[in-house]
Design a protein around this motif. Structure first.
Motif, PDB file in Angstrom:
ATOM      1  N   VAL A  31       0.859  -1.183   0.000  1.00 33.37           N
ATOM      2  CA  VAL A  31       0.000   0.000   0.000  1.00 33.37           C
ATOM      3  C   VAL A  31       0.896   1.233   0.000  1.00 33.37           C
ATOM      4  O   VAL A  31       1.741   1.396   0.888  1.00 33.37           O
ATOM      5  CB  VAL A  31      -0.943   0.026   1.218  1.00 33.37           C
ATOM      6  N   ALA A  32       0.710   2.080  -1.013  1.00 32.47           N
ATOM      7  CA  ALA A  32       1.489   3.317  -1.094  1.00 32.47           C
ATOM      8  C   ALA A  32       0.803   4.401  -0.273  1.00 32.47           C
ATOM      9  O   ALA A  32      -0.409   4.623  -0.411  1.00 32.47           O
ATOM     10  CB  ALA A  32       1.607   3.755  -2.550  1.00 32.47           C
ATOM     11  N   VAL A  33       1.563   5.071   0.585  1.00 30.58           N
ATOM     12  CA  VAL A  33       1.008   6.130   1.439  1.00 30.58           C
ATOM     13  C   VAL A  33       1.864   7.384   1.291  1.00 30.58           C
ATOM     14  O   VAL A  33       3.073   7.302   1.051  1.00 30.58           O
ATOM     15  CB  VAL A  33       0.938   5.687   2.915  1.00 30.58           C
ATOM     16  N   ASN A  34       1.235   8.539   1.440  1.00 32.89           N
ATOM     17  CA  ASN A  34       1.968   9.803   1.366  1.00 32.89           C
ATOM     18  C   ASN A  34       1.323  10.831   2.285  1.00 32.89           C
ATOM     19  O   ASN A  34       0.209  10.637   2.773  1.00 32.89           O
ATOM     20  CB  ASN A  34       2.023  10.324  -0.078  1.00 32.89           C
ATOM     21  N   GLU A  35       2.037  11.918   2.481  1.00 36.14           N
ATOM     22  CA  GLU A  35       1.568  12.950   3.393  1.00 36.14           C
ATOM     23  C   GLU A  35       0.536  13.849   2.716  1.00 36.14           C
ATOM     24  O   GLU A  35       0.433  13.891   1.484  1.00 36.14           O
ATOM     25  CB  GLU A  35       2.738  13.790   3.903  1.00 36.14           C
ATOM     26  N   SER A  36      -0.218  14.559   3.525  1.00 41.82           N
ATOM     27  CA  SER A  36      -1.235  15.464   3.003  1.00 41.82           C
ATOM     28  C   SER A  36      -0.579  16.698   2.403  1.00 41.82           C
ATOM     29  O   SER A  36       0.345  17.278   2.987  1.00 41.82           O
ATOM     30  CB  SER A  36      -2.194  15.873   4.132  1.00 41.82           C
ATOM     31  N   SER A  37      -1.061  17.090   1.216  1.00 40.87           N
ATOM     32  CA  SER A  37      -0.531  18.302   0.588  1.00 40.87           C
ATOM     33  C   SER A  37      -1.120  19.559   1.216  1.00 40.87           C
ATOM     34  O   SER A  37      -0.597  20.659   1.018  1.00 40.87           O
ATOM     35  CB  SER A  37      -0.838  18.294  -0.915  1.00 40.87           C
ATOM     36  N   MET A  38      -2.197  19.399   1.992  1.00 40.89           N
ATOM     37  CA  MET A  38      -2.833  20.563   2.627  1.00 40.89           C
ATOM     38  C   MET A  38      -2.359  20.748   4.068  1.00 40.89           C
ATOM     39  O   MET A  38      -2.095  21.868   4.510  1.00 40.89           O
ATOM     40  CB  MET A  38      -4.355  20.382   2.603  1.00 40.89           C
TER      41      MET A  38
ATOM     42  N   VAL B  59       4.570   1.588   2.097  1.00 41.70           N
ATOM     43  CA  VAL B  59       5.712   2.278   1.488  1.00 41.70           C
ATOM     44  C   VAL B  59       5.400   3.765   1.370  1.00 41.70           C
ATOM     45  O   VAL B  59       4.364   4.139   0.804  1.00 41.70           O
ATOM     46  CB  VAL B  59       6.040   1.707   0.090  1.00 41.70           C
ATOM     47  N   HIS B  60       6.291   4.576   1.894  1.00 39.44           N
ATOM     48  CA  HIS B  60       6.168   6.033   1.761  1.00 39.44           C
ATOM     49  C   HIS B  60       7.361   6.548   0.967  1.00 39.44           C
ATOM     50  O   HIS B  60       8.518   6.298   1.341  1.00 39.44           O
ATOM     51  CB  HIS B  60       6.118   6.701   3.135  1.00 39.44           C
ATOM     52  N   VAL B  61       7.079   7.247  -0.121  1.00 41.99           N
ATOM     53  CA  VAL B  61       8.134   7.800  -0.971  1.00 41.99           C
ATOM     54  C   VAL B  61       8.191   9.303  -0.748  1.00 41.99           C
ATOM     55  O   VAL B  61       7.220  10.020  -1.015  1.00 41.99           O
ATOM     56  CB  VAL B  61       7.883   7.493  -2.463  1.00 41.99           C
ATOM     57  N   GLN B  62       9.327   9.771  -0.258  1.00 41.91           N
ATOM     58  CA  GLN B  62       9.524  11.198  -0.041  1.00 41.91           C
ATOM     59  C   GLN B  62      10.125  11.829  -1.298  1.00 41.91           C
ATOM     60  O   GLN B  62      11.097  11.320  -1.856  1.00 41.91           O
ATOM     61  CB  GLN B  62      10.442  11.445   1.155  1.00 41.91           C
TER      62      GLN B  62
ATOM     63  N   VAL C 132      -3.300  -7.262  12.171  1.00 40.82           N
ATOM     64  CA  VAL C 132      -2.756  -7.697  10.888  1.00 40.82           C
ATOM     65  C   VAL C 132      -1.266  -7.353  10.838  1.00 40.82           C
ATOM     66  O   VAL C 132      -0.846  -6.282  11.271  1.00 40.82           O
ATOM     67  CB  VAL C 132      -3.504  -7.031   9.702  1.00 40.82           C
ATOM     68  N   ALA C 133      -0.453  -8.289  10.339  1.00 36.97           N
ATOM     69  CA  ALA C 133       0.991  -8.067  10.271  1.00 36.97           C
ATOM     70  C   ALA C 133       1.306  -7.004   9.227  1.00 36.97           C
ATOM     71  O   ALA C 133       0.597  -6.855   8.225  1.00 36.97           O
ATOM     72  CB  ALA C 133       1.701  -9.373   9.920  1.00 36.97           C
ATOM     73  N   CYS C 134       2.391  -6.265   9.439  1.00 36.82           N
ATOM     74  CA  CYS C 134       2.740  -5.204   8.503  1.00 36.82           C
ATOM     75  C   CYS C 134       4.242  -4.929   8.550  1.00 36.82           C
ATOM     76  O   CYS C 134       4.936  -5.281   9.502  1.00 36.82           O
ATOM     77  CB  CYS C 134       1.963  -3.921   8.802  1.00 36.82           C
ATOM     78  N   GLU C 135       4.711  -4.309   7.483  1.00 40.97           N
ATOM     79  CA  GLU C 135       6.061  -3.768   7.391  1.00 40.97           C
ATOM     80  C   GLU C 135       5.941  -2.363   6.830  1.00 40.97           C
ATOM     81  O   GLU C 135       5.014  -2.067   6.069  1.00 40.97           O
ATOM     82  CB  GLU C 135       6.943  -4.628   6.478  1.00 40.97           C
ATOM     83  N   ALA C 136       6.871  -1.487   7.174  1.00 45.72           N
ATOM     84  CA  ALA C 136       6.810  -0.105   6.700  1.00 45.72           C
ATOM     85  C   ALA C 136       8.223   0.416   6.483  1.00 45.72           C
ATOM     86  O   ALA C 136       9.115   0.147   7.290  1.00 45.72           O
ATOM     87  CB  ALA C 136       6.057   0.774   7.702  1.00 45.72           C
ATOM     88  N   TRP C 137       8.411   1.149   5.395  1.00 45.18           N
ATOM     89  CA  TRP C 137       9.717   1.741   5.125  1.00 45.18           C
ATOM     90  C   TRP C 137       9.576   2.979   4.252  1.00 45.18           C
ATOM     91  O   TRP C 137       8.521   3.234   3.668  1.00 45.18           O
ATOM     92  CB  TRP C 137      10.668   0.726   4.494  1.00 45.18           C
ATOM     93  N   ILE C 138      10.663   3.755   4.177  1.00 49.53           N
ATOM     94  CA  ILE C 138      10.687   5.024   3.459  1.00 49.53           C
ATOM     95  C   ILE C 138      11.689   4.933   2.316  1.00 49.53           C
ATOM     96  O   ILE C 138      12.770   4.365   2.472  1.00 49.53           O
ATOM     97  CB  ILE C 138      11.071   6.189   4.404  1.00 49.53           C
ATOM     98  N   ARG C 139      11.326   5.509   1.174  1.00 48.48           N
ATOM     99  CA  ARG C 139      12.226   5.651   0.032  1.00 48.48           C
ATOM    100  C   ARG C 139      12.165   7.093  -0.457  1.00 48.48           C
ATOM    101  O   ARG C 139      11.229   7.824  -0.165  1.00 48.48           O
ATOM    102  CB  ARG C 139      11.833   4.688  -1.101  1.00 48.48           C
TER     103      ARG C 139
END
Length: 240
Positions: free
Chosen positions: A75-82, A116-119, A166-173
């Motif tokens: 699941v791709a996640v990102n920060e709010s632009s507002m 996954v969060h892509v900065q 639910v199991a999960c993993e999270a990382w930043i790119r």
């Protein structure tokens, strides 16, 4: 007239008869030099069909192990632009909630979420920092600050996963989100990729481009795009 009588045998003649009584069997004596044992027959090599059956069995066991392994959903996640960090964007929150409600449901042990969060790095290498007074220490502080912001963003999704079990993993790119996500799919090999979609019109898509469209065309796994609800749509659809 006299009759001639047949001579009778005396008792001595009956004693001279041979003894026909059954004698006990004669037991054979073992030979002092027994014959050498026969050589053992060597086992024939396994026929070709045995090898095929063994290979099929191994493949079946691998498939069973794969069936028992949890389904991995990226699941791709990102920060709010507002609102900015640590608030998640509307589309990524919607994609995450849809994944839990429609895919995971009650089968929390059958899935593993890969968050996954892509900065996106700033064009000039700075954020709100005045480049005139920039120094190497400023760069280090900026990188540390951006990483902490990304971690706070992921914390929202990780906490939610732990709440429901639910199991999960999270990382930043870092980099271009659409290209980085496709590379991560190629590297991690998830079973599915879920991406939020802002629902931009054709004119806006031409000039802004969308991460979801790029991933649908280039990601090496099935991709599901989730649109925002009408009530969640901001005044400017570009905002998220």
């Amino acid at each position: 007239m006299s009759h001639n009588k047949k001579p009778t045998h005396s008792s001595s003649s009956s004693q001279s008869r041979p003894n026909w009584r059954k004698q006990p069997p004669i037991q054979s004596q073992p030979s002092p030099n027994p014959p050498p044992p026969l050589p053992e027959k060597k086992a024939d090599k396994a026929p070709e069909y045995d090898k095929i059956a063994e290979a099929a069995k191994t493949e079946e066991e691998s498939e069973m192990e794969g069936a028992m392994a949890p389904t991995r959903v990226m699941v791709a996640v990102n920060e709010s632009s507002m609102k900015g960090y640590p608030h998640a964007s509307i589309s990524s929150r919607r994609a995450f909630q849809w994944t839990l409600q429609k895919i995971v449901r009650d089968n929390v042990t059958g899935f593993r979420l890969l968050l996954v969060h892509v900065q996106v790095p700033d064009e000039d290498g700075f954020d709100d920092m005045d480049s005139i007074f920039a120094s190497p220490d400023d760069f280090k502080a900026m990188q540390s600050r951006e990483k902490k912001r990304g971690l706070h963003l992921l914390e929202y999704f990780v906490d939610r996963c732990h709440e429901i079990g639910v199991a999960c993993e999270a990382w930043i790119r870092k980099g271009d989100p659409k290209e980085v996500l496709c590379r991560e799919v190629q590297r991690v090999h998830p079973d599915l990729l879920v991406v939020g979609c802002r629902g931009l019109g054709p004119f806006q898509r031409v000039f802004l481009g969308t991460v979801s469209e790029f991933c649908v065309k280039h990601a090496e796994c099935p991709v599901i795009t989730i649109k925002r609800r009408a009530e969640e749509m901001p005044e400017d659809p570009v905002d998220d």
